[in-house]
Each structure stands twice: as structure tokens, then as C-alpha cells.
Design a protein around this motif. Structure first.
Motif, short mmCIF file in Angstrom:
data_model
loop_
_atom_site.label_atom_id
_atom_site.label_comp_id
_atom_site.label_asym_id
_atom_site.label_seq_id
_atom_site.Cartn_x
_atom_site.Cartn_y
_atom_site.Cartn_z
N GLY A 24 10.84 -7.99 -5.58
CA GLY A 24 11.95 -7.06 -5.46
C GLY A 24 12.91 -7.16 -6.63
N ALA A 25 13.13 -8.38 -7.11
CA ALA A 25 14.05 -8.59 -8.23
C ALA A 25 13.49 -8.03 -9.53
CB ALA A 25 14.34 -10.08 -8.39
N ILE A 26 12.17 -8.14 -9.72
CA ILE A 26 11.56 -7.70 -10.98
C ILE A 26 11.28 -6.20 -10.99
CG2 ILE A 26 9.56 -7.93 -12.50
CD1 ILE A 26 9.22 -10.77 -11.46
N PHE A 27 10.66 -5.71 -9.92
CA PHE A 27 10.16 -4.34 -9.92
C PHE A 27 11.01 -3.36 -9.12
CE2 PHE A 27 6.45 -7.20 -10.35
CZ PHE A 27 5.99 -6.77 -11.58
N GLY A 28 12.05 -3.86 -8.46
CA GLY A 28 12.87 -2.97 -7.65
C GLY A 28 12.36 -2.92 -6.21
N PRO A 29 13.15 -2.35 -5.30
CA PRO A 29 12.81 -2.42 -3.88
C PRO A 29 11.55 -1.65 -3.49
CG PRO A 29 14.72 -1.01 -4.23
CD PRO A 29 14.44 -1.68 -5.53
N TRP A 30 11.33 -0.47 -4.05
CA TRP A 30 10.21 0.35 -3.57
C TRP A 30 8.90 -0.01 -4.25
CZ3 TRP A 30 11.75 1.80 0.74
CH2 TRP A 30 13.07 2.22 0.95
N VAL A 31 8.91 -0.16 -5.55
CA VAL A 31 7.69 -0.62 -6.23
C VAL A 31 7.34 -2.04 -5.77
CG1 VAL A 31 6.63 -1.17 -8.46
CG2 VAL A 31 8.07 0.85 -8.22
N GLY A 32 8.37 -2.87 -5.62
CA GLY A 32 8.15 -4.23 -5.14
C GLY A 32 7.55 -4.26 -3.75
N LEU A 33 8.04 -3.38 -2.87
CA LEU A 33 7.51 -3.33 -1.51
C LEU A 33 6.05 -2.89 -1.51
CD1 LEU A 33 7.90 -3.49 1.56
CD2 LEU A 33 8.71 -1.11 1.50
N MET A 34 5.73 -1.87 -2.29
CA MET A 34 4.36 -1.40 -2.37
C MET A 34 3.44 -2.50 -2.90
SD MET A 34 2.74 1.74 -4.59
CE MET A 34 3.03 0.85 -6.11
N LEU A 35 3.89 -3.18 -3.95
CA LEU A 35 3.08 -4.24 -4.54
C LEU A 35 2.85 -5.38 -3.56
CD1 LEU A 35 4.30 -4.76 -8.23
CD2 LEU A 35 1.98 -4.21 -7.47
N THR A 36 3.91 -5.85 -2.93
CA THR A 36 3.78 -7.01 -2.04
C THR A 36 2.93 -6.68 -0.82
OG1 THR A 36 5.91 -6.45 -1.01
CG2 THR A 36 5.93 -8.08 -2.78
N CYS A 37 3.06 -5.47 -0.30
CA CYS A 37 2.24 -5.09 0.86
C CYS A 37 0.76 -5.06 0.49
CB CYS A 37 2.69 -3.74 1.41
SG CYS A 37 4.26 -3.77 2.29
N LEU A 38 0.45 -4.46 -0.65
CA LEU A 38 -0.95 -4.39 -1.07
C LEU A 38 -1.50 -5.77 -1.42
CD1 LEU A 38 -0.91 -1.17 -3.30
CD2 LEU A 38 -1.90 -1.43 -1.01
N LEU A 39 -0.71 -6.55 -2.16
CA LEU A 39 -1.17 -7.88 -2.55
C LEU A 39 -1.32 -8.80 -1.35
CD1 LEU A 39 0.97 -8.37 -5.78
CD2 LEU A 39 -1.50 -8.01 -5.67
N ALA A 40 -0.38 -8.72 -0.41
CA ALA A 40 -0.49 -9.54 0.80
C ALA A 40 -1.73 -9.16 1.60
CB ALA A 40 0.77 -9.37 1.65
N THR A 41 -2.02 -7.87 1.66
CA THR A 41 -3.18 -7.42 2.42
C THR A 41 -4.49 -7.87 1.77
OG1 THR A 41 -1.95 -5.48 3.19
CG2 THR A 41 -4.35 -5.41 3.38
N PHE A 42 -4.61 -7.64 0.48
CA PHE A 42 -5.86 -8.02 -0.19
C PHE A 42 -5.98 -9.54 -0.31
CE2 PHE A 42 -5.66 -3.59 -1.65
CZ PHE A 42 -6.97 -3.21 -1.41
N GLY A 43 -4.87 -10.23 -0.55
CA GLY A 43 -4.91 -11.69 -0.60
C GLY A 43 -5.30 -12.29 0.74
N SER A 44 -4.74 -11.74 1.82
CA SER A 44 -5.10 -12.21 3.16
C SER A 44 -6.55 -11.92 3.48
CB SER A 44 -4.19 -11.55 4.20
OG SER A 44 -2.84 -11.92 4.02
N THR A 45 -7.04 -10.78 3.00
CA THR A 45 -8.44 -10.44 3.22
C THR A 45 -9.36 -11.40 2.47
OG1 THR A 45 -7.85 -8.10 3.49
CG2 THR A 45 -10.16 -8.60 3.03
N PHE A 46 -8.99 -11.75 1.24
CA PHE A 46 -9.77 -12.75 0.50
C PHE A 46 -9.77 -14.08 1.25
CE2 PHE A 46 -8.54 -10.43 -3.65
CZ PHE A 46 -9.56 -9.51 -3.44
N CYS A 47 -8.61 -14.45 1.80
CA CYS A 47 -8.51 -15.69 2.57
C CYS A 47 -9.40 -15.62 3.80
CB CYS A 47 -7.06 -15.93 2.96
SG CYS A 47 -6.76 -17.47 3.84
N PHE A 48 -9.39 -14.48 4.47
CA PHE A 48 -10.25 -14.25 5.63
C PHE A 48 -11.72 -14.46 5.27
CE2 PHE A 48 -12.93 -11.61 8.24
CZ PHE A 48 -12.39 -11.62 9.52
#
Length: 244
Positions: free
Chosen positions: A76-100
Motif C-alpha cells: 500500500g505504501a509503495i503502489f497506493g491503496p488500489w494497485v496495492g490491494l489488487m497486487l496483494t490479493c493476487l499474490l496472496a492467492t497464487f502464493g497460497s495456491t503454490f503452498c497448497f
């Protein structure tokens, strides 16, 4: 020609030198320092910063390393609230899937060996809520009863379908990611810690909290009527929100 080669080497090696000095933030001070450094560097090397952030996030998620809250705030600090939210949601999803997938391929026996009681409890609850499995997983993501890293490594043991797992992470972590990303965006604008207690900052943080509570309240209302949740809150794995 030598000057051109030298300039190219500087442009190539500078990000590597700077990135080599970076570490994962562990407190507010280190978070602000890292955010300021990367925001400054992002103006001319956006792709390097984006690659670094994505790689670090996927690394932590894929190997079930707790502490995603600071990375969410950093996003959020680097990319702003909306780009940051989109990035973190996608990265969390794909990262969690890799972990799965890693847990499914190599870690099932270790998860059962080291967490037998917690796995047994979740297994019982999953079977009781099999008809509403997607909403049950959303409930677990919305509320910090069980850390996300533990759900990521346990879901393969519980025979959770990958498609249900994927979308439950994508949707279920939106409120949590939103809180962290928006908070990081607000905190990055502070010139001193005293600014945290200004009316403007407190109002923004209050609005963040209220908006993030709405989807959780809806799921909780559904859960009260349709889900069997007795005993889930007593597993003792969700006491520290930073471990998510």
C-alpha cells in the motif's frame, strides 16, 4: 562505447546492490524506511521494484512464512491503496495456491505429524460443513481463528478441492488485505508518529475498519444460521494477527 558500457553496468548493478541491502520489515520504523527507499527507486525503476515485491511476497506465501501483514502495508505504501490491494490479493492467492500444491506433493505427512489435534479438529469441521464448504472456508479467512499459513498447508490434508481453495483465498482475504494496504498507504504519508493521532488519520483508519467489517459480518450471520462452528475458535492458532 566504454562510457555506454559503464552506464549500462551501473544501471544493471545498482538495483542489485540496493536490493541486496533490503530485508523484510518487522516494525513500523523499518516499514517506513523501506517504503521510502522503494518509492524513491520506483520512479525510475518501476519494473525492478514490482519484481522484487512480487518475488518476496510469493516466497513468503509459498513457503508458509508468517508475517504477510507488513508486506501488505508495504504494498500500500509503495503502489497506493488500489494497485496495492489488487497486487496483494493476487499474490496472496497464487502464493497460497503454490503452498497448497507443495503441501499436497510433499508435506501431508509432516502436517499430520506436527499438528495432529488441529488437523483432526479442522477435519471434523470440514466434514460437518461439507455442504457449505466454500462459505466455511470464507469464514475461516475472514476471522483470525486459524492463521492463513496453517490453512494453506492443511487444506490438502482435508481434501479441499483446489478450485474452492483458490476462490476462497481470493475473496476471503480481501478485507484483511484491504485493512493492511490502506493502513500502509496512510502511514506512508506521515511525517512523524504524532501524525497518527491527527483527526484526519484517525478518521481514515476508522473508515477502513468499518468497511472491512461489513463482509465479515455478512459471513458471520450466514455462519450462525448454516455453519457448524463449535470448537473452531478454541484451536489456539489465531492469537497473533501478524502471523497471518
Amino acid at each position: 562505447m566504454p562510457g555506454f558500457i559503464g552506464l549500462t553496468l551501473v544501471q544493471t548493478l545498482t538495483p542489485l546492490r540496493i536490493f541486496g541491502m533490503l530485508t523484510f520489515p518487522s516494525d513500523l520504523e523499518s516499514l517506513q524506511e523501506l517504503a521510502n527507499t522503494l518509492k524513491f527507486y520506483k520512479t525510475e525503476n518501476y519494473s525492478y521494484v514490482l519484481l522484487l515485491f512480487c518475488s518476496a511476497y510469493l516466497y513468503k506465501q509459498s513457503f508458509a512464512i508468517p508475517g504477510s501483514s507488513f508486506l501488505n502495508m508495504l504494498g500500500g505504501a509503495i503502489f497506493g491503496p488500489w494497485v496495492g490491494l489488487m497486487l496483494t490479493c493476487l499474490l496472496a492467492t497464487f502464493g497460497s495456491t503454490f503452498c497448497f500444491l507443495l503441501s499436497s506433493a510433499f508435506g501431508k505427512q509432516y502436517v499430520v505429524h506436527f499438528f495432529p489435534e488441529k488437523v483432526a479438529l479442522l477435519q471434523m469441521k470440514v466434514e460437518e460443513n461439507r455442504s457449505s464448504l466454500f462459505f466455511f472456508l470464507l469464514f475461516l479467512r475472514f476471522f483470525p481463528m486459524t492463521p492463513n499459513w496453517f490453512l494453506n498447508i492443511t487444506c490438502p490434508v482435508l481434501n479441499i478441492p483446489l478450485s474452492i481453495f483458490f476462490f476462497s483465498v481470493l475473496i476471503g482475504l480481501i478485507p484483511y488485505n484491504f485493512i493492511c494496504v490502506r493502513t500502509g498507504s496512510v502511514l506512508s504519508q506521515l511525517s512523524s508518529l504524532d501524525d497518527i493521532f491527527s483527526w484526519g488519520t484517525l478518521t481514515q483508519l476508522l473508515a477502513i475498519a468499518l468497511m472491512a467489517l461489513l463482509p465479515g459480518a455478512l459471513i458471520k450471520r450466514f455462519g450462525t444460521a448454516h455453519l457448524k462452528l463449535d470448537g473452531v475458535t478454541s484451536n489456539g492458532t489465531g492469537r497473533d494477527r501478524k502471523s497471518r
